[in-house]
Scaffold this motif. Structure first.
Motif, mmCIF file in Angstrom:
data_model
loop_
_atom_site.group_PDB
_atom_site.id
_atom_site.type_symbol
_atom_site.label_atom_id
_atom_site.label_comp_id
_atom_site.label_asym_id
_atom_site.label_seq_id
_atom_site.Cartn_x
_atom_site.Cartn_y
_atom_site.Cartn_z
ATOM 1 N N PRO A 117 0.832 -1.195 -0.214
ATOM 2 C CA PRO A 117 0.026 -0.013 -0.056
ATOM 3 C C PRO A 117 0.974 1.231 -0.002
ATOM 4 C CG PRO A 117 -0.888 -1.469 1.735
ATOM 5 C CD PRO A 117 0.464 -2.012 1.105
ATOM 6 N N VAL A 118 0.565 2.094 -0.898
ATOM 7 C CA VAL A 118 1.120 3.422 -0.916
ATOM 8 C C VAL A 118 0.158 4.424 -1.396
ATOM 9 C CG1 VAL A 118 3.617 2.403 -1.566
ATOM 10 C CG2 VAL A 118 1.905 2.931 -3.433
ATOM 11 N N SER A 119 0.592 5.887 -1.072
ATOM 12 C CA SER A 119 -0.184 6.828 -1.543
ATOM 13 C C SER A 119 0.336 7.594 -2.742
ATOM 14 C CB SER A 119 -0.215 7.998 -0.489
ATOM 15 O OG SER A 119 1.314 8.427 -0.332
ATOM 16 N N ILE A 120 -0.659 8.299 -3.309
ATOM 17 C CA ILE A 120 -0.267 9.187 -4.622
ATOM 18 C C ILE A 120 0.990 9.998 -4.286
ATOM 19 C CG2 ILE A 120 -0.866 11.386 -5.926
ATOM 20 C CD1 ILE A 120 -3.721 10.111 -5.895
ATOM 21 N N TRP A 208 -2.527 1.690 -7.077
ATOM 22 C CA TRP A 208 -3.240 0.442 -7.023
ATOM 23 C C TRP A 208 -2.592 -0.583 -7.545
ATOM 24 C CZ3 TRP A 208 -4.055 -2.861 -11.074
ATOM 25 C CH2 TRP A 208 -5.206 -3.735 -10.834
ATOM 26 N N LEU A 209 -1.499 -0.320 -8.660
ATOM 27 C CA LEU A 209 -0.891 -1.337 -8.980
ATOM 28 C C LEU A 209 -0.123 -2.150 -8.025
ATOM 29 C CD1 LEU A 209 0.412 -3.287 -11.150
ATOM 30 C CD2 LEU A 209 2.035 -1.335 -11.761
ATOM 31 N N GLN A 211 -0.122 -1.994 -4.932
ATOM 32 C CA GLN A 211 -0.946 -2.856 -3.715
ATOM 33 C C GLN A 211 -1.461 -4.285 -4.398
ATOM 34 O OE1 GLN A 211 -3.856 -0.886 -1.832
ATOM 35 N NE2 GLN A 211 -4.532 -2.358 -0.571
ATOM 36 N N ARG A 212 -1.980 -4.068 -5.701
ATOM 37 C CA ARG A 212 -2.206 -5.512 -6.345
ATOM 38 C C ARG A 212 -1.131 -6.374 -6.595
ATOM 39 N NH1 ARG A 212 -3.457 -9.385 -7.675
ATOM 40 N NH2 ARG A 212 -5.269 -10.196 -8.931
ATOM 41 N N LEU A 213 0.146 -5.931 -6.898
ATOM 42 C CA LEU A 213 1.326 -6.793 -6.973
ATOM 43 C C LEU A 213 1.556 -7.432 -5.773
ATOM 44 C CD1 LEU A 213 3.449 -4.660 -9.429
ATOM 45 C CD2 LEU A 213 2.373 -6.901 -9.901
ATOM 46 N N ALA A 214 1.505 -6.801 -4.562
ATOM 47 C CA ALA A 214 1.885 -7.218 -3.267
ATOM 48 C C ALA A 214 1.217 -8.502 -3.121
ATOM 49 C CB ALA A 214 1.651 -6.140 -2.108
ATOM 50 N N LEU A 215 -0.211 -8.626 -3.558
ATOM 51 C CA LEU A 215 -0.858 -9.920 -3.134
ATOM 52 C C LEU A 215 -0.381 -11.086 -3.801
ATOM 53 C CD1 LEU A 215 -4.386 -8.700 -4.161
ATOM 54 C CD2 LEU A 215 -3.637 -8.598 -1.728
ATOM 55 N N VAL A 216 0.463 -11.114 -4.574
ATOM 56 C CA VAL A 216 1.358 -12.070 -5.334
ATOM 57 C C VAL A 216 2.695 -12.140 -5.178
ATOM 58 C CG1 VAL A 216 -0.318 -12.669 -7.081
ATOM 59 C CG2 VAL A 216 1.337 -11.052 -7.574
ATOM 60 N N SER A 219 6.433 -6.473 -6.441
ATOM 61 C CA SER A 219 6.517 -5.206 -6.296
ATOM 62 C C SER A 219 6.841 -4.313 -7.679
ATOM 63 C CB SER A 219 7.772 -4.856 -5.142
ATOM 64 O OG SER A 219 8.887 -5.118 -5.644
ATOM 65 N N ILE A 220 6.780 -3.034 -7.745
ATOM 66 C CA ILE A 220 7.451 -2.426 -8.849
ATOM 67 C C ILE A 220 8.707 -2.200 -8.683
ATOM 68 C CG2 ILE A 220 6.922 -0.269 -10.280
ATOM 69 C CD1 ILE A 220 4.027 -0.169 -8.973
ATOM 70 N N PRO A 221 9.758 -2.661 -9.352
ATOM 71 C CA PRO A 221 10.992 -2.614 -9.237
ATOM 72 C C PRO A 221 11.521 -1.128 -9.551
ATOM 73 C CG PRO A 221 10.556 -4.590 -10.520
ATOM 74 C CD PRO A 221 9.410 -3.884 -10.206
ATOM 75 N N ALA A 222 12.689 -0.874 -8.826
ATOM 76 C CA ALA A 222 13.432 0.557 -9.286
ATOM 77 C C ALA A 222 13.653 0.327 -10.609
ATOM 78 C CB ALA A 222 14.543 0.801 -8.356
ATOM 79 N N GLY A 223 13.597 1.503 -11.694
ATOM 80 C CA GLY A 223 13.892 1.381 -13.045
ATOM 81 C C GLY A 223 12.925 1.040 -13.894
ATOM 82 N N SER A 224 11.704 0.720 -13.209
ATOM 83 C CA SER A 224 10.764 0.279 -13.970
ATOM 84 C C SER A 224 9.926 1.384 -15.034
ATOM 85 C CB SER A 224 9.615 -0.532 -13.405
ATOM 86 O OG SER A 224 9.782 -1.575 -12.740
ATOM 87 N N LEU A 225 9.310 1.006 -16.113
ATOM 88 C CA LEU A 225 8.749 2.231 -16.797
ATOM 89 C C LEU A 225 7.256 1.503 -16.691
ATOM 90 C CD1 LEU A 225 8.684 4.542 -18.685
ATOM 91 C CD2 LEU A 225 8.325 2.831 -20.593
#
Length: 257
Positions: A117-120, A208-209, A211-216, A219-225
């Motif tokens: 979970p993260v904020s804007i 949203w992404l 938090q959704r990825l955390a369910l599996v 995460s969203i890795p550093a360097g991701s587009l």
């Protein structure tokens, strides 16, 4: 329970052969969302095994009107690989697609990993910069008709993407909700929109992404587009078509087929 690897192979054949297929849930009615995401990940693993690099993620169906149009009821995500990156200085390679459509998006280059979970505000703090993008979507299903598990298994219809000429630090843009785009096809205005079309704020889609990825357990890795979701409806492209997306402060992307 359907085999995710078999589902992924069915979709891969459709991609390789440029042949549309009937939606999977018509013949596999017990294809659920969990299995669909497993099939999506199986397909991505195959791409990586064949030499592509995993470079980021994409969101889809992030606006309620788009959900209504596509007859689904929630956002979804997919993955971007190096093989999907397209060159705006070259014609759109139509021979790679079945029935391509393009849609304008605000892309985020993530500097720091985002997890759970993260904020804007957290998303913006973790973002190195934002840029214009045009995504090429190409559902492998006949007539672009599918259920949510179908499109998830199909990697959210991901087929290609263009990135714009400018990467701007997020804090230099006054309000991403107000960032406008004009989409033209063959010189005529097809759509206009602003960043708020994506879940009220494009960074909300990234949150949203995460938090959704955390369910599996991801995460969203550093360097991701990360493509945050379509600002307008997608428009079909065919031989001789041109599409221009003009973004406030982020520049212009022009694509010719």
């Amino acid at each position: 329970m359907p085999d995710p690897n078999a589902v992924a192979q069915t979709l891969r054949r459709a991609i390789d052969e440029r042949t549309e297929i009937e939606r999977l849930t018509a013949t596999i009615p017990d294809l659920d969302l969990e299995t669909a995401y497993a099939a999506q990940w199986s397909g991505i693993r195959d791409r990586v095994a064949q030499g592509e690099q995993l470079v980021g993620l994409k969101l889809g169906l992030t606006s309620r009107p788009k959900q209504v149009t596509m007859r689904v009821d929630s956002p979804l995500y997919g993955y971007l690989t190096s093989g999907m990156l397209l060159d705006a200085f070259q014609p759109l390679p139509l021979d790679r697609f079945i029935h391509p459509r393009v849609e304008p998006e605000i892309a985020f280059l993530i500097r720091d990993e985002l997890s759970g979970p993260v904020s804007i505000a957290d998303v913006l703090d973790a973002t190195a910069g934002v840029c214009a993008a045009l995504e090429v979507i190409d559902s492998r299903y006949a007539a672009f008709r599918f259920t949510l598990p179908d499109v998830v298994a199909d990697n959210a219809s991901a087929a290609g993407y263009y990135v714009g000429p400018r990467l701007i630090p997020a804090h230099e843009l006054e309000d991403l909700r107000l960032l406008g785009v004009v989409l033209r096809k063959d010189g005529e205005i097809a759509h206009t929109a602003a960043g708020a079309a994506v879940m009220g704020h494009p960074a909300a889609a990234i949150a949203w992404l995460s938090q959704r990825l955390a369910l599996v357990g991801r995460s969203i890795p550093a360097g991701s587009l990360v493509l945050s979701g379509a600002l307008t409806d997608a428009i079909p492209v065919g031989p001789g078509s041109s599409v221009v997306a003009e973004f406030d402060g982020l520049g212009t992307i022009e694509v010719r087929a």
